[in-house]
Design a protein around this motif. Structure first.
Motif, PDB file in Angstrom:
ATOM      1  N   GLU A 101       0.828  -1.212   0.000  1.00 31.61           N
ATOM      2  CA  GLU A 101       0.000   0.000   0.000  1.00 31.61           C
ATOM      3  C   GLU A 101       0.860   1.258   0.000  1.00 31.61           C
ATOM      4  N   ASP A 102       1.994   1.210   0.708  1.00 31.76           N
ATOM      5  CA  ASP A 102       2.880   2.368   0.737  1.00 31.76           C
ATOM      6  C   ASP A 102       3.500   2.609  -0.630  1.00 31.76           C
ATOM      7  N   LEU A 103       3.855   1.519  -1.329  1.00 26.87           N
ATOM      8  CA  LEU A 103       4.383   1.654  -2.684  1.00 26.87           C
ATOM      9  C   LEU A 103       3.323   2.248  -3.609  1.00 26.87           C
ATOM     10  N   ALA A 104       2.067   1.822  -3.437  1.00 32.56           N
ATOM     11  CA  ALA A 104       0.984   2.399  -4.230  1.00 32.56           C
ATOM     12  C   ALA A 104       0.831   3.884  -3.925  1.00 32.56           C
ATOM     13  N   GLY A 105       1.031   4.265  -2.650  1.00 27.71           N
ATOM     14  CA  GLY A 105       0.957   5.674  -2.287  1.00 27.71           C
ATOM     15  C   GLY A 105       1.998   6.502  -3.020  1.00 27.71           C
ATOM     16  N   ILE A 106       3.204   5.932  -3.181  1.00 26.15           N
ATOM     17  CA  ILE A 106       4.251   6.633  -3.934  1.00 26.15           C
ATOM     18  C   ILE A 106       3.813   6.845  -5.380  1.00 26.15           C
ATOM     19  N   ALA A 107       3.231   5.786  -5.986  1.00 23.10           N
ATOM     20  CA  ALA A 107       2.776   5.896  -7.372  1.00 23.10           C
ATOM     21  C   ALA A 107       1.710   6.978  -7.514  1.00 23.10           C
ATOM     22  N   ILE A 108       0.829   7.077  -6.531  1.00 25.30           N
ATOM     23  CA  ILE A 108      -0.231   8.081  -6.595  1.00 25.30           C
ATOM     24  C   ILE A 108       0.336   9.488  -6.459  1.00 25.30           C
ATOM     25  N   VAL A 109       1.298   9.656  -5.551  1.00 26.16           N
ATOM     26  CA  VAL A 109       1.926  10.968  -5.397  1.00 26.16           C
ATOM     27  C   VAL A 109       2.620  11.384  -6.690  1.00 26.16           C
ATOM     28  N   LEU A 110       3.298  10.444  -7.333  1.00 26.44           N
ATOM     29  CA  LEU A 110       3.953  10.751  -8.609  1.00 26.44           C
ATOM     30  C   LEU A 110       2.920  11.136  -9.672  1.00 26.44           C
ATOM     31  N   THR A 111       1.766  10.465  -9.645  1.00 21.39           N
ATOM     32  CA  THR A 111       0.712  10.795 -10.608  1.00 21.39           C
ATOM     33  C   THR A 111       0.188  12.205 -10.378  1.00 21.39           C
TER      34      THR A 111
ATOM     35  N   ARG B  72       4.268   7.732   6.521  1.00 19.23           N
ATOM     36  CA  ARG B  72       3.974   6.311   6.634  1.00 19.23           C
ATOM     37  C   ARG B  72       5.219   5.486   6.297  1.00 19.23           C
ATOM     38  N   LEU B  73       5.945   5.886   5.261  1.00 16.55           N
ATOM     39  CA  LEU B  73       7.160   5.163   4.892  1.00 16.55           C
ATOM     40  C   LEU B  73       8.219   5.245   5.981  1.00 16.55           C
ATOM     41  N   MET B  74       8.227   6.331   6.737  1.00 21.31           N
ATOM     42  CA  MET B  74       9.204   6.520   7.813  1.00 21.31           C
ATOM     43  C   MET B  74       8.697   5.979   9.148  1.00 21.31           C
ATOM     44  N   ASP B  75       7.642   5.163   9.116  1.00 14.50           N
ATOM     45  CA  ASP B  75       7.081   4.546  10.320  1.00 14.50           C
ATOM     46  C   ASP B  75       6.604   5.581  11.328  1.00 14.50           C
TER      47      ASP B  75
ATOM     48  N   VAL C 282       7.891   1.953  24.167  1.00 13.58           N
ATOM     49  CA  VAL C 282       6.744   1.498  23.377  1.00 13.58           C
ATOM     50  C   VAL C 282       6.916   2.026  21.960  1.00 13.58           C
ATOM     51  N   ARG C 283       6.866   1.117  20.993  1.00 16.06           N
ATOM     52  CA  ARG C 283       7.032   1.510  19.595  1.00 16.06           C
ATOM     53  C   ARG C 283       5.902   0.932  18.760  1.00 16.06           C
ATOM     54  N   MET C 284       5.547   1.669  17.693  1.00 12.84           N
ATOM     55  CA  MET C 284       4.497   1.225  16.771  1.00 12.84           C
ATOM     56  C   MET C 284       4.922   1.509  15.350  1.00 12.84           C
ATOM     57  N   ARG C 285       4.358   0.747  14.426  1.00 16.31           N
ATOM     58  CA  ARG C 285       4.578   1.007  13.008  1.00 16.31           C
ATOM     59  C   ARG C 285       3.374   0.504  12.229  1.00 16.31           C
ATOM     60  N   TRP C 286       3.112   1.188  11.109  1.00 14.06           N
ATOM     61  CA  TRP C 286       2.045   0.776  10.207  1.00 14.06           C
ATOM     62  C   TRP C 286       2.579  -0.253   9.228  1.00 14.06           C
ATOM     63  N   ILE C 287       1.814  -1.300   8.998  1.00 13.77           N
ATOM     64  CA  ILE C 287       2.079  -2.264   7.933  1.00 13.77           C
ATOM     65  C   ILE C 287       0.794  -2.343   7.120  1.00 13.77           C
ATOM     66  N   GLY C 288       0.778  -1.646   5.994  1.00 15.14           N
ATOM     67  CA  GLY C 288      -0.471  -1.511   5.253  1.00 15.14           C
ATOM     68  C   GLY C 288      -1.435  -0.660   6.052  1.00 15.14           C
ATOM     69  N   HIS C 289      -2.632  -1.166   6.314  1.00 11.60           N
ATOM     70  CA  HIS C 289      -3.602  -0.414   7.108  1.00 11.60           C
ATOM     71  C   HIS C 289      -3.782  -1.033   8.493  1.00 11.60           C
ATOM     72  N   SER C 290      -2.740  -1.726   8.969  1.00 12.72           N
ATOM     73  CA  SER C 290      -2.763  -2.303  10.308  1.00 12.72           C
ATOM     74  C   SER C 290      -1.548  -1.846  11.105  1.00 12.72           C
ATOM     75  N   LEU C 291      -1.722  -1.736  12.408  1.00 14.05           N
ATOM     76  CA  LEU C 291      -0.643  -1.338  13.300  1.00 14.05           C
ATOM     77  C   LEU C 291      -0.067  -2.555  14.010  1.00 14.05           C
ATOM     78  N   ARG C 292       1.242  -2.534  14.224  1.00 16.24           N
ATOM     79  CA  ARG C 292       1.912  -3.509  15.080  1.00 16.24           C
ATOM     80  C   ARG C 292       2.708  -2.733  16.121  1.00 16.24           C
ATOM     81  N   ALA C 293       2.851  -3.315  17.313  1.00 13.53           N
ATOM     82  CA  ALA C 293       3.516  -2.614  18.409  1.00 13.53           C
ATOM     83  C   ALA C 293       4.532  -3.509  19.089  1.00 13.53           C
ATOM     84  N   GLU C 294       5.515  -2.865  19.716  1.00 19.89           N
ATOM     85  CA  GLU C 294       6.484  -3.519  20.585  1.00 19.89           C
ATOM     86  C   GLU C 294       6.496  -2.737  21.894  1.00 19.89           C
TER      87      GLU C 294
END
Length: 325
Positions: free
Chosen positions: A100-110, A225-228, A254-266
């Motif tokens: 999804e993040d790669l698709a976001g890059i394509a959309i920004v370029l468009t 999003r790409l930079m977490d 406590v750390r979190m990051r997006w993977i697609g449209h879901s969050l994961r945490a440590e």
């Protein structure tokens, strides 16, 4: 409270299979949004094409082709959602949500290319003014283009924010730029009707500036999003939730990051040193369960347990020389 009541009435687990099913359901919602948007934009382009044939307007023809090309931005997002459904494997251990993040890059370029084309057309019309004929038909087509794109923009942005997809939000912002382009055609037609030949190119320059603003916002969201990057409020919610878990004596990082449209945490929690391994593990599971309920879009959390230690001792002393300077 509503979620807790639902949890009691309809028991559910947080096993891996259940998490995958939930992610797939969310992706289906995103796909429905994409295909419905594509259908609306296709209908809008068809209406504009009919009026192009009647009016012979070159400007409207360009807007119709532009809207049709931009409607195809649903394709990379559709591919991303399909890839996101694939289960994690030994090479992609976190799954394919980053598509999804790669698709976001394509959309920004468009959007960037659209901005450049809009600027070129505005300058070209300013240097080489031309007459616009069948103004009533051009105005109707412009209204159809604006209404169609604005409806798609609102629908995509609303769904993207609900499911946590930055790429879908960016695509919605892109659709909004197309609506502004159609609105520029309408205002230009109004100016031409009043005899002001420079109305169309001047308004085109203003719309180009608006496109650049939208491009900045979309690029910033995808970059974060790409930079977490995550909302600090989510971290505050997670920390407050962990402190409230019975048996947790303190929290660490406590750390979190997006993977697609879901969050994961440590997360790191401190527990009593007298607990057995089984008891400490049960407390870690309780902490993860609390986080999943408290933090929106969180699907999993890795909870590390530290034990209370005497003053002056460090349970992680053996790792000290591996820490960054």
């Amino acid at each position: 409270m509503r979620h807790r009541v639902g949890h009691v009435v309809v028991p559910h687990s947080h096993e891996t299979v259940d998490k995958v099913d939930a992610a797939m359901e969310t992706s289906r919602e995103g796909m429905r949004t994409l295909w419905l948007s594509l259908g609306v934009l296709g209908l809008t382009c068809a209406v504009q094409a009919v009026i192009v044939a009647v009016s012979g307007s070159v400007a409207l023809l360009g807007d119709t082709l532009h809207n049709g090309a931009d409607a195809l931005t649903a394709v990379p997002l559709g591919i991303a959602f399909v890839l996101g459904r694939r289960a994690a494997n030994r090479r992609y251990t976190y799954g394919y949500g980053r598509a999804e993040d790669l698709a976001g890059i394509a959309i920004v370029l468009t959007i960037a290319v659209s901005s450049l084309l809009a600027a070129y057309e505005a300058v070209d019309r300013l240097l080489h003014p031309r007459e616009v004929t069948h103004l009533w038909a051009v105005a109707l087509a412009a209204v159809a283009g604006f209404v169609g794109n604005e409806w798609v923009a609102r629908y995509r942005i609303r769904t993207g924010r609900r499911i946590g997809s930055a790429a879908l939000v960016a695509d919605g912002l892109h659709a909004r730029t197309d609506g502004f382009t159609s609105l520029a055609v309408l205002l230009g037609a109004g100016g031409a009707a009043l005899g002001w030949r420079l109305a169309d190119p001047l308004i085109g320059l203003l719309i180009t500036a608006a496109l650049l603003v939208v491009l900045r916002d979309a690029a910033r969201e995808v970059y974060r999003r790409l930079m977490d990057s995550v909302d600090p409020a989510l971290l505050e919610t997670a920390e407050r939730t962990l402190r409230a878990v019975d048996g947790v004596r303190g929290i660490g990082q406590v750390r979190m990051r997006w993977i697609g449209h879901s969050l994961r945490a440590e997360a790191e929690i401190v527990v009593d040193s007298v607990l057995t391994v089984v008891q400490a593990h049960a407390l870690a599971v309780a902490a993860e369960h609390a986080l999943i309920h408290a933090v929106p879009r969180l699907t999993a959390a890795t909870v590390h347990t530290d034990h209370t230690a005497a003053a002056g001792t460090d349970p992680h002393a053996a790792l000290a020389h591996h820490s960054a300077a």
